[in-house]
Design a protein around this motif. Structure first.
Motif, mmCIF file in Angstrom:
data_model
loop_
_atom_site.group_PDB
_atom_site.id
_atom_site.type_symbol
_atom_site.label_atom_id
_atom_site.label_comp_id
_atom_site.label_asym_id
_atom_site.label_seq_id
_atom_site.Cartn_x
_atom_site.Cartn_y
_atom_site.Cartn_z
ATOM 1 N N ILE A 182 33.144 46.479 31.075
ATOM 2 C CA ILE A 182 32.183 46.021 32.081
ATOM 3 C C ILE A 182 32.032 44.511 32.071
ATOM 4 C CG2 ILE A 182 30.151 46.237 30.598
ATOM 5 C CD1 ILE A 182 30.391 47.022 34.367
ATOM 6 N N LYS A 183 32.155 43.873 30.891
ATOM 7 C CA LYS A 183 31.967 42.420 30.842
ATOM 8 C C LYS A 183 33.046 41.674 31.627
ATOM 9 C CE LYS A 183 30.704 38.676 27.701
ATOM 10 N NZ LYS A 183 30.352 38.328 26.300
ATOM 11 N N PRO A 184 34.353 41.951 31.394
ATOM 12 C CA PRO A 184 35.357 41.268 32.219
ATOM 13 C C PRO A 184 35.341 41.721 33.678
ATOM 14 C CG PRO A 184 36.397 42.859 30.745
ATOM 15 C CD PRO A 184 34.975 42.734 30.311
ATOM 16 N N LEU A 185 34.909 42.955 33.924
ATOM 17 C CA LEU A 185 34.883 43.460 35.297
ATOM 18 C C LEU A 185 33.658 42.991 36.076
ATOM 19 C CD1 LEU A 185 36.039 47.176 34.784
ATOM 20 C CD2 LEU A 185 37.351 45.310 35.812
ATOM 21 N N ARG A 186 32.648 42.496 35.359
ATOM 22 C CA ARG A 186 31.388 42.181 36.028
ATOM 23 C C ARG A 186 31.540 41.049 37.039
ATOM 24 N NH1 ARG A 186 25.403 41.367 33.196
ATOM 25 N NH2 ARG A 186 24.243 41.569 35.133
ATOM 26 N N ARG A 187 32.562 40.220 36.873
ATOM 27 C CA ARG A 187 32.746 39.139 37.836
ATOM 28 C C ARG A 187 33.092 39.665 39.225
ATOM 29 N NH1 ARG A 187 38.173 37.370 38.499
ATOM 30 N NH2 ARG A 187 39.687 38.574 37.290
ATOM 31 N N PHE A 188 33.516 40.936 39.274
ATOM 32 C CA PHE A 188 33.807 41.548 40.567
ATOM 33 C C PHE A 188 32.545 42.124 41.209
ATOM 34 C CE2 PHE A 188 37.882 41.976 38.240
ATOM 35 C CZ PHE A 188 38.678 41.233 39.101
ATOM 36 N N PHE A 189 31.402 41.989 40.525
ATOM 37 C CA PHE A 189 30.154 42.550 41.037
ATOM 38 C C PHE A 189 29.081 41.471 41.185
ATOM 39 C CE2 PHE A 189 32.206 45.916 38.487
ATOM 40 C CZ PHE A 189 32.424 46.841 39.502
ATOM 41 N N PRO A 190 29.338 40.458 41.991
ATOM 42 C CA PRO A 190 28.281 39.474 42.260
ATOM 43 C C PRO A 190 27.192 40.118 43.110
ATOM 44 C CG PRO A 190 30.134 39.094 43.718
ATOM 45 C CD PRO A 190 30.567 40.160 42.750
ATOM 46 N N LYS A 191 26.146 39.357 43.372
ATOM 47 C CA LYS A 191 25.010 39.915 44.107
ATOM 48 C C LYS A 191 25.388 40.413 45.500
ATOM 49 C CE LYS A 191 21.290 37.438 41.734
ATOM 50 N NZ LYS A 191 20.151 36.502 41.867
ATOM 51 N N VAL A 192 26.393 39.781 46.122
ATOM 52 C CA VAL A 192 26.776 40.214 47.459
ATOM 53 C C VAL A 192 27.356 41.629 47.427
ATOM 54 C CG1 VAL A 192 29.124 39.241 47.379
ATOM 55 C CG2 VAL A 192 27.962 39.524 49.577
ATOM 56 N N VAL A 193 27.983 42.012 46.299
ATOM 57 C CA VAL A 193 28.527 43.367 46.160
ATOM 58 C C VAL A 193 27.447 44.344 45.718
ATOM 59 C CG1 VAL A 193 30.166 44.821 44.913
ATOM 60 C CG2 VAL A 193 30.872 42.560 45.711
#
Length: 440
Positions: A131-142
């Motif tokens: 989840i930590k490396p993947l979290r950059r794919f989940f900004p607030k817009v997502v």
């Protein structure tokens, strides 16, 4: 439930680690149970009807759904190792899985569905460690788009419940609407003008009053209560697990989508209830619990578990973040599964009564999504992501015949859930559209 109750130093209902007195925690916990109970048992009942499961076999499915929902919820509140978010997350059999569940069960039977759920749960558990490396794919817009879609997709469910619920003979009747609006009015009045427990338990009080009014109006049938037994233990492997790749493949995709939905739910909870972003530990723990408890549930004849958005909405509405409160509710869910008569009584709640309270909760999820999106300036890029995600997500589900020419597996996965489509579109556009362009 006193076995995990110690004399607390922090009794705040609004703190995650707060342990309010049982006289407050019990009704507040029941409030959470009432909000999700019918939805939790509706999913296995619908799937059972599709594959022709009745009688004792159906009883096992419903009982397992209640027990495993309670176990999964308790683990989210009080983690085992890294399994659990240590947040007041209510778990249950999700409607998000329903189209995929039906598609798999129709082809491979209930055993094929449970086998796929077991593998899918392990896959979700594996995802949680990244989840930590993947979290950059989940900004607030997502995440904001996902939360907003969750709220908007639940609104028809709330309206349907207010009108009497799917399949009701008197669907849309004046009696259903009057009861639903009566319950909604009580919630609003108590929340705005009530004090103490009258305010914090506004949803539970409104449901109880609505139920009391519904009984003399002939809206409650007690036949199932009389027929239910007093005690029954869950039986593991009652339905043996069968592993078929054709069933596993779509389930793996659903668990990816559910992981993203969980990110949205947890974000909505911490933003709406505590005005903060969730930590990596909370997100990974929530997703790991989703996976592990879904695999465990499959062993005990229960369908996949995930976070219940309506309970997230309740927390954003009341601001009560105490995980102890939700853990108390989890114990009642387990009791409902072990004592079928108790569960049968709760199942007699008319849908219109639940709908009157749920519509307020669902609206809060929608507003939380809007709040996440507007917490940062909306650029042209973010407007495109949000607009196209909502257009495809909500548009396709309102025009399901638009996917009629596609394979059934694709249509059932994407055509039945606006959350799935919006999530995937938002993720894809966030990766594809360059952030350095399309500025305001």
């Amino acid at each position: 439930m006193a076995f995990f109750y110690k004399q607390p130093t922090n009794t705040s209902k609004y703190d995650v680690d707060g342990v309010p007195p049982l006289k407050e925690a019990v009704p507040l916990g029941l409030q959470h149970v009432f909000a999700m109970f019918l939805g939790n048992i509706a999913v296995p009942i619908i799937v059972a009807k599709v594959v022709g499961i009745t009688g004792d076999d159906l009883t096992v499915l419903v009982q397992s759904a209640m027990v495993m929902s309670g176990v999964a919820t308790f683990i989210q509140c009080y983690p085992i190792w890294k399994v659990g978010a240590k947040l007041p997350i209510v778990m249950g059999s999700s409607f998000g899985f329903l189209p995929t569940n039906i598609s798999i069960a129709s082809t491979y039977g209930i055993s094929g569905l449970l086998g796929a759920a077991f593998v899918g749960g392990l896959f979700s558990s594996f995802l949680s460690f990244f989840i930590k490396p993947l979290r950059r794919f989940f900004p607030k817009v997502v995440t904001g788009t996902v939360v907003l879609t969750i709220g908007l997709s639940l609104l028809p469910t709330g309206i349907t419940a207010m009108a009497g619920g799917n399949g009701a003979e008197d669907f849309g009747s004046a009696k259903n609407w009057l009861i639903a609006l009566f319950v909604m009015t009580i919630v609003l009045l108590l929340n705005q003008f009530g004090r103490g427990m009258a305010k914090t338990s506004s949803i539970l009080i409104a449901i109880i009053i609505g139920y009391a009014v519904a009984v003399p109006l002939g809206m409650v049938a007690f036949d199932s209560v009389r027929e239910a037994t007093w005690f029954s233990l869950p039986r593991p492997f009652y339905f043996p697990l069968v592993f078929k790749w054709g069933a596993i493949a779509p389930m793996l995709i659903m668990f990816v989508v559910t992981a993203v939905e969980t990110v949205g739910d947890v974000t909505a909870m911490t933003m709406g209830g505590a005005n903060r972003e969730p930590s990596d530990r909370e997100l990974s723990g929530a997703i790991l619990a989703n996976g592990m408890t879904s695999s465990l549930a499959a062993l005990f004849n229960s369908l996949p578990n995930t976070s219940f958005s309506q309970n997230i909405g309740m927390i954003t509405f009341t601001k009560m973040m105490s995980r102890f409160i939700v853990a108390v509710g989890a114990i009642f869910l387990i009791i409902a599964g072990l004592i079928p008569k108790f569960g049968a009584i709760m199942a007699t709640l008319p849908q219109s009564v639940i709908g009157g309270a749920s519509i307020i909760i669902f609206s809060q999820i929608t507003l939380t999504g809007i709040g996440i999106l507007t917490s940062e300036p909306l650029t042209d890029r973010s407007k495109l992501i949000v607009g196209l995600s909502l257009s495809f997500g909500l548009g396709i589900t309102q025009v399901p015949e638009a996917m009629a020419a596609l394979p059934d597996s694709v249509a059932s996965l994407f055509g039945g859930s606006s959350i799935v489509i919006s999530c995937l579109v938002a993720l894809a556009l966030n990766i594809i559209l360059p952030s350095s362009k399309l500025k305001q």
